[in-house]
Design a protein around this motif. Structure first.
Motif, PDB file in Angstrom:
ATOM      1  N   THR A  65       0.832  -1.201   0.000  1.00  0.00           N
ATOM      2  CA  THR A  65       0.000   0.000   0.000  1.00  0.00           C
ATOM      3  C   THR A  65       0.865   1.248   0.000  1.00  0.00           C
ATOM      4  O   THR A  65       0.617   2.190  -0.767  1.00  0.00           O
ATOM      5  N   ASN A  83       2.564   1.623  -3.420  1.00  0.00           N
ATOM      6  CA  ASN A  83       1.622   2.098  -4.433  1.00  0.00           C
ATOM      7  C   ASN A  83       1.339   3.590  -4.280  1.00  0.00           C
ATOM      8  O   ASN A  83       1.273   4.323  -5.273  1.00  0.00           O
ATOM      9  N   LEU A  84       1.186   4.051  -3.050  1.00  0.00           N
ATOM     10  CA  LEU A  84       0.969   5.476  -2.808  1.00  0.00           C
ATOM     11  C   LEU A  84       2.174   6.290  -3.260  1.00  0.00           C
ATOM     12  O   LEU A  84       2.031   7.317  -3.924  1.00  0.00           O
ATOM     13  N   LEU A  89       4.424   5.483  -5.464  1.00  0.00           N
ATOM     14  CA  LEU A  89       4.515   5.464  -6.928  1.00  0.00           C
ATOM     15  C   LEU A  89       3.528   6.450  -7.556  1.00  0.00           C
ATOM     16  O   LEU A  89       3.815   7.031  -8.601  1.00  0.00           O
ATOM     17  N   GLU A  90       2.381   6.642  -6.939  1.00  0.00           N
ATOM     18  CA  GLU A  90       1.421   7.626  -7.442  1.00  0.00           C
ATOM     19  C   GLU A  90       1.897   9.049  -7.196  1.00  0.00           C
ATOM     20  O   GLU A  90       1.531   9.958  -7.935  1.00  0.00           O
ATOM     21  N   MET A  91       2.702   9.251  -6.151  1.00  0.00           N
ATOM     22  CA  MET A  91       3.198  10.593  -5.836  1.00  0.00           C
ATOM     23  C   MET A  91       4.375  11.008  -6.705  1.00  0.00           C
ATOM     24  O   MET A  91       4.579  12.208  -6.940  1.00  0.00           O
ATOM     25  N   PRO A 137       5.062  10.966  -9.962  1.00  0.00           N
ATOM     26  CA  PRO A 137       4.817  11.845 -11.116  1.00  0.00           C
ATOM     27  C   PRO A 137       4.567  13.302 -10.710  1.00  0.00           C
ATOM     28  O   PRO A 137       4.921  14.224 -11.460  1.00  0.00           O
ATOM     29  N   ILE A 138       3.998  13.512  -9.543  1.00  0.00           N
ATOM     30  CA  ILE A 138       3.804  14.884  -9.056  1.00  0.00           C
ATOM     31  C   ILE A 138       5.159  15.527  -8.800  1.00  0.00           C
ATOM     32  O   ILE A 138       5.384  16.694  -9.152  1.00  0.00           O
ATOM     33  N   ARG A 171      11.481   2.943  -8.219  1.00  0.00           N
ATOM     34  CA  ARG A 171      11.219   3.267  -9.616  1.00  0.00           C
ATOM     35  C   ARG A 171      12.548   3.501 -10.318  1.00  0.00           C
ATOM     36  O   ARG A 171      13.402   4.222  -9.813  1.00  0.00           O
TER      37      ARG A 171
END
Length: 186
Positions: free
Chosen positions: A79, A82-83, A85-87, A89-90, A177
């Motif tokens: 979890t 995943n969070l 990895l979503e951050m 790109p920001i 990443r």
């Protein structure tokens, strides 16, 4: 059979005086000859069986508890990853905004605000164990880099990273990443 015959038979002799083999009542002698477990021994055996069962069930429960705890930790790690990895790109967008040229007084104030947000985001990632790494100038490593483009560059080493489109990130010792890079061909 007469009484005399019975007495001879009991004495181990036949009515004609020849010795006979003693008669064996197999059911009674087998029971009397073998040791029958007493109630106490039976209870001890049952106790030992229940104790063994208790130990087995306790071990099974301990294994179950450990497995559930490990699965819970792994789910929590997934979890968080995943969070993060979503951050990322920001963070990339903030880096691009900071590289853009600021023109005028208002643009500089905007740039300072973006820089403040960017530093806060990096600090948040750092608290979570995420560290960025740069690939520029390093040799291409498929374990750390993702080659997006390759170009002929006679003045560079073969496999050298000549441009970085986005930084790579590690979480602890693991790759979170890979860095997206351009690689030179000699």
């Amino acid at each position: 059979m007469t009484d005399d015959m019975r007495e001879h038979d009991k004495a181990g002799a036949s009515p004609d005086g020849a010795p006979t083999a003693p008669t064996v009542n197999s059911d009674q002698d087998a029971v009397a000859g073998s040791e029958t477990p007493t109630r106490e021994q039976t209870l001890e055996q049952e106790r030992d069986q229940y104790y063994d069962l208790l130990l087995r069930k306790s071990a099974e429960f301990d294994n179950y508890r450990r497995r559930v705890e490990r699965e819970r930790r792994e789910q929590a790690d997934r979890t968080v990853i995943n969070l993060l990895l979503e951050m990322l790109p920001i963070v990339d967008d903030l880096e691009r905004a900071l590289r853009a040229e600021a023109i005028g007084e208002q643009a500089e104030a905007y740039r300072m605000g973006v820089d403040l947000i960017y530093r806060q985001m990096l600090e948040l990632l750092k608290r979570r164990g995420v560290t960025p790494f740069d690939a520029l100038g390093q040799d291409f490593d498929p374990n750390l880099h993702q080659a997006v483009v390759s170009e002929d560059a006679p003045d560079r080493r073969d496999g050298e990273v000549v441009d970085q489109f986005s930084r790579g990130y590690m979480i602890g010792e693991r790759l979170l990443r890979p860095a997206m890079v351009k690689v030179a061909r000699a």
